[in-house]
Design an enzyme around this catalytic site. Structure first.
Site, PDB file in Angstrom:
ATOM      1  N   LYS A  22      69.502  33.823  12.780  1.00 20.69           N
ATOM      2  CA  LYS A  22      68.531  34.750  12.784  1.00 20.69           C
ATOM      3  C   LYS A  22      68.432  35.581  11.561  1.00 20.69           C
ATOM      4  CE  LYS A  22      68.461  33.150  17.119  1.00 20.69           C
ATOM      5  NZ  LYS A  22      69.629  32.728  17.768  1.00 20.69           N
ATOM      6  N   ARG A  65      86.690  19.909   5.770  1.00 20.49           N
ATOM      7  CA  ARG A  65      86.666  20.588   6.940  1.00 20.49           C
ATOM      8  C   ARG A  65      87.594  21.869   6.939  1.00 20.49           C
ATOM      9  NH1 ARG A  65      90.368  18.829  10.466  1.00 20.49           N
ATOM     10  NH2 ARG A  65      90.185  16.854  10.231  1.00 20.49           N
ATOM     11  N   ASP A  70      78.390  41.427  19.449  1.00 24.29           N
ATOM     12  CA  ASP A  70      77.485  40.558  19.109  1.00 24.29           C
ATOM     13  C   ASP A  70      76.525  41.222  18.052  1.00 24.29           C
ATOM     14  OD1 ASP A  70      75.204  38.902  18.602  1.00 24.29           O
ATOM     15  OD2 ASP A  70      75.646  37.481  20.303  1.00 24.29           O
ATOM     16  N   TYR A  85      72.948  37.723  25.622  1.00 21.11           N
ATOM     17  CA  TYR A  85      72.036  36.329  25.285  1.00 21.11           C
ATOM     18  C   TYR A  85      72.613  35.327  26.150  1.00 21.11           C
ATOM     19  CZ  TYR A  85      71.077  31.981  23.119  1.00 21.11           C
ATOM     20  OH  TYR A  85      70.770  30.590  23.073  1.00 21.11           O
TER      21      TYR A  85
HETATM   22  C1  LIG Z   1      72.114  37.600  20.459  1.00 23.41           C
HETATM   23  C2  LIG Z   1      72.290  36.144  20.199  1.00 23.41           C
HETATM   24  N1  LIG Z   1      73.725  35.727  20.126  1.00 23.41           N
HETATM   25  C3  LIG Z   1      74.018  34.437  19.931  1.00 23.41           C
HETATM   26  C4  LIG Z   1      73.116  33.523  19.924  1.00 23.41           C
HETATM   27  C5  LIG Z   1      73.520  31.862  19.677  1.00 23.41           C
HETATM   28  O1  LIG Z   1      73.340  31.568  18.368  1.00 23.41           O
HETATM   29  P1  LIG Z   1      72.988  30.132  18.028  1.00 23.41           P
HETATM   30  O2  LIG Z   1      71.336  29.867  18.602  1.00 23.41           O
HETATM   31  O3  LIG Z   1      72.830  30.025  16.392  1.00 23.41           O
HETATM   32  O4  LIG Z   1      73.841  29.174  18.527  1.00 23.41           O
HETATM   33  C6  LIG Z   1      71.656  34.137  19.940  1.00 23.41           C
HETATM   34  C7  LIG Z   1      70.612  32.763  20.076  1.00 23.41           C
HETATM   35  O5  LIG Z   1      69.625  33.052  20.174  1.00 23.41           O
HETATM   36  C8  LIG Z   1      71.316  35.259  20.243  1.00 23.41           C
HETATM   37  O6  LIG Z   1      70.041  35.462  20.166  1.00 23.41           O
END
Ligand SMILES: Cc1ncc(COP(=O)(O)O)c(C=O)c1O
Length: 383
Positions: free
Chosen positions: A199, A48, A174, A101
């Site tokens: 992604k 961890r 992000d 998101y």
């Molecule tokens: C732009 C964006 N940020 C964060 C996330 C969250 O990521 P995760 O699904 O890996 O938790 C997503 C998920 O679709 C996303 O599209």
């Protein structure tokens, strides 16, 4: 080691001095032998706290974004949550853009809202409004998403960072849609980057993950403590798969961008399409800024449909190569209806998504096949 693709392939993965392994191995051990109590052989004690495969991924991510430290997590949301846990306290205020998101909004609104953290949505393309808003609040974090999910809004990272810093706020970007292959927010003045590595970084729709890359040593220590103490870490196998995906990130992003631009041009003017949201089109309101801060425009786009919500919903069922599924960033093309799928959590809020919007995650299949698939699906709406 200066070139992006060289870093993507080699950073964090020097051949093992004992075995000569060219590929960083998957270290499954959860515990590590000590010579004397407290004397660690190679800095590892318990899985961890740190794991060699996770360290390799973190070193790689740090080199790609140009940060001071990187930490990898079990999902993008776990990474963003770690940043908020590390930095915000009751009474703090958080600012985010007009679209984001949905899951990030839900976390800020529901989880941090319940702890006494307030938030506001502000048009981040209007820095004068942002300036005025920050002057009247105790803002700890300004959260930027550019291009944003799902409307592809572009935010000027350098301009927003300058204003936010003047008011003592920390800037989190992000960078999931652009990836460091196309955009490096830390070089533009942001303090931290968050990724859903699920992604493009993973790139093959087969591994969940998230990451934070930081520039400030205090933030890095605070995030490390959250990672270590609470344990939402990526598993060794997930770290391995993500590193494996990153090796081809540069070439994949070139092809995603190439295909998306071709599709954006191909469907512009189609009678079923009201607007094509793609920052690579000169008609996009953020095109000039995107061209300055991105190397190319990425694989994500959305369309608003002239036929309204029903046309949007039906379109998602008419494609043959584009698969109807949430998520993005894999080699295969996906189509989805954000207002009823990925963005239901922002319905009824300032971030609500138009119901006649479809989102396309353009993959790296043959360009002509993608164009003819989307065209036949759009044509079918008038039949
Ligand atoms: C732009 C964006 N940020 C964060 C996330 C969250 O990521 P995760 O699904 O890996 O938790 C997503 C998920 O679709 C996303 O599209």
């Amino acid at each position: 080691m200066t070139g992006f693709d060289t870093r993507a392939i080699h950073a964090g993965g020097a051949p093992d001095p004992l075995t000569g392994d060219v590929v960083a191995p998957i270290h499954l051990s959860t515990t590590f032998r000590q010579e004397f109590p407290g004397e660690l052989l190679a800095g590892y004690e318990y899985g961890r706290c740190a794991n060699p495969t996770r360290s390799a991924l973190q070193e790689n991510l740090c080199a790609l974004e140009g940060g001071l430290a990187a930490y990898s997590f079990a999902s993008g949301m776990a990474a963003e949550d770690a940043f908020f846990r590390a930095l915000v306290r009751p009474g703090d205020h958080v600012v985010l853009g007009l679209d984001a998101y949905g899951g990030s909004y839900r976390m800020i609104d529901s989880v941090y809202g319940a702890m006494g953290v307030t938030h506001a949505t502000v048009d981040l393309s209007d820095v004068a409004t942002l300036d005025a808003h920050l002057a009247g609040t105790r803002t700890r974090i300004v959260r930027i998403e550019t291009p944003s999910n799902p409307v592809m809004t572009i935010v000027d990272i350098a301009a927003v960072s300058e204003v936010a810093h003047r008011h003592g706020a920390v800037v989190l970007v992000d960078n999931t849609f652009a990836t460091p292959a196309l955009q490096r927010p830390l070089e533009l003045g942001a303090d931290a980057v968050v990724h859903s590595t699920t992604k493009y970084l993973g790139g093959h729709s087969d591994v969940l993950g998230g990451a934070l890359v930081l520039t400030n040593a205090d933030h890095a220590q605070a995030v490390y403590n959250i990672q270590n103490w609470l344990g939402a870490v990526s598993s060794p196998f997930d770290a391995y798969l993500t590193l494996r995906g990153i090796k081809t990130l540069g070439v994949r992003m070139e092809r995603h961008s190439h295909n998306a631009l071709a599709l954006a041009h191909a469907v512009t003017g189609h009678p079923a399409v009201a607007t094509v949201h793609y920052p690579g089109l000169p008609s996009h309101p953020g095109h000039v800024i995107a061209a300055q801060q991105m190397h190319s425009f990425g694989g994500m786009m959305s369309l608003t449909l002239a036929g309204g919500p029903e046309a949007a919903r039906v379109l998602t069922t008419r494609t043959e190569i584009f698969t109807l599924a949430p998520s993005l960033g894999g080699v295969e093309s996906l189509i989805e209806w954000p207002s009823g799928m990925t963005h239901t959590s922002v319905e009824g809020t300032a971030l609500a998504v138009p119901h006649n919007l479809v989102r396309l995650a353009v993959g790296i299949e043959t360009e002509a096949d993608l164009v003819s698939d989307l065209r036949q699906a759009l044509d079918s709406l008038s039949r």
